[in-house]
Design an enzyme around this catalytic site. Structure first.
Site, PDB file in Angstrom:
ATOM      1  N   CYS A  54      -9.632  -0.761   6.642  1.00 14.56           N
ATOM      2  CA  CYS A  54     -10.972  -1.019   7.187  1.00 14.56           C
ATOM      3  C   CYS A  54     -11.832   0.177   6.818  1.00 14.56           C
ATOM      4  CB  CYS A  54     -10.913  -1.248   8.704  1.00 14.56           C
ATOM      5  SG  CYS A  54     -10.253   0.143   9.648  1.00 14.56           S
TER       6      CYS A  54
ATOM      7  N   ARG B 105     -19.928  -5.717   3.589  1.00 12.00           N
ATOM      8  CA  ARG B 105     -19.408  -4.420   3.159  1.00 12.00           C
ATOM      9  C   ARG B 105     -18.321  -4.607   2.098  1.00 12.00           C
ATOM     10  NH1 ARG B 105     -17.771  -1.005   8.356  1.00 12.00           N
ATOM     11  NH2 ARG B 105     -17.200   0.533   6.762  1.00 12.00           N
TER      12      ARG B 105
END
Length: 273
Positions: free
Chosen positions: A233, A178
């Site tokens: 995050c 990611r």
């Protein structure tokens, strides 16, 4: 530096202590697709700290955003939490959502809060008492007080400024795929990539069998200097896992970018891939 982690055996020895409150950091869904292997069970006497519904600003379109001080106090008092309580937070996945709850209490100025290493799976593995999850339990109202520590939370403007100043190290807890835009974001319509000048420390690298790795291993993985540390995050949950890991090995000032990639990735702010 007080150890913010407690073992299952330590917690078991404290059961029955009048000042002890055990909280399950409830998060019914997670973006990591982790499953609760013990559905319907909780540590005996635990109370539900509902991150998504009671301890987030539900009026904010971003998920899991920090609530107002007034909301936090009100919800904590509804759980029967007092200002002198020793709080131990756990979650059903090992260590996933519990660091978020721990960080929230720290941000609200409550120092006596700890995370159960290994969570519910470790508790069950040790053969300690559980019970069926309690729903809609009402407690005598507590006298919990809060004093917000605003330096523990960062917004997008402060993160943007830090790209230039580099005063703090920004650590991204998402997976490497990611972070490097190899894998699409799980949230629809979200850009892929990472915040410029951030470094990637996937939270999974800091754990083994649902518990934190040794401090020697954490020091090797994190390789910290003396700069302040910011954490990001997807939505502010797993950032707290990495923050808590750094708390085990350093006294560096620490803060969470609460909007995290859900805010940054949906904006026109700069990204790298």
């Amino acid at each position: 530096m007080a150890n913010p982690i407690v073992s299952a055996s330590w917690l078991h020895d404290q059961l029955g202590s009048p000042d002890l409150i055990i909280l399950e950091a409830r998060l019914d869904q997670n973006q990591s697709n982790l499953e609760n292997q013990n559905p319907g069970l909780q540590i005996k006497g635990a109370r539900v700290f509902d991150i998504k519904n009671n301890f987030s600003d539900t009026s904010n379109p971003l998920p899991n955003t920090f609530p107002s001080t007034e909301q936090f106090i009100d919800e904590a008092q509804k759980l029967g939490i007092n200002k002198n309580n020793i709080i131990v937070v756990y979650d059903t996945l090992g260590i996933y959502s519990s660091p978020r709850a721990w960080w929230m209490f720290k941000t609200m100025g409550h120092s006596e809060v700890y995370v159960l290493d290994g969570g519910l799976p470790e508790w069950i593995k040790e053969g300690f008492p559980t019970e069926n999850q309690q729903e809609q339990t009402f407690y005598p109202k507590g006298n919990f007080e809060a004093k917000l520590q605003p330096e523990f939370i960062k917004n997008k403007e402060q993160i943007l400024e830090n790209i230039s100043t580099k005063k703090a190290v920004l650590i991204d807890a998402r997976s490497s795929d990611r972070f490097h835009a190899i894998q699409e974001e799980p949230r629809v319509g979200m850009r892929s990539g990472h915040i410029p000048n951030s470094i990637n420390v996937p939270y999974t690298e800091l754990q083994q069998n649902g518990k934190y790795k040794s401090t020697a291993e954490l020091k090797k993985i994190l390789n910290l200097n003396n700069q302040p540390l910011f954490f990001t995050c997807g939505s502010g949950i797993t950032a707290c896992i990495v923050l808590l890991a750094t708390e085990l090995i350093s006294d560096n000032p620490k803060a969470v970018y609460d909007g995290s990639w859900t805010e940054w990735g949906a904006s026109e702010l700069p990204i790298e891939k």
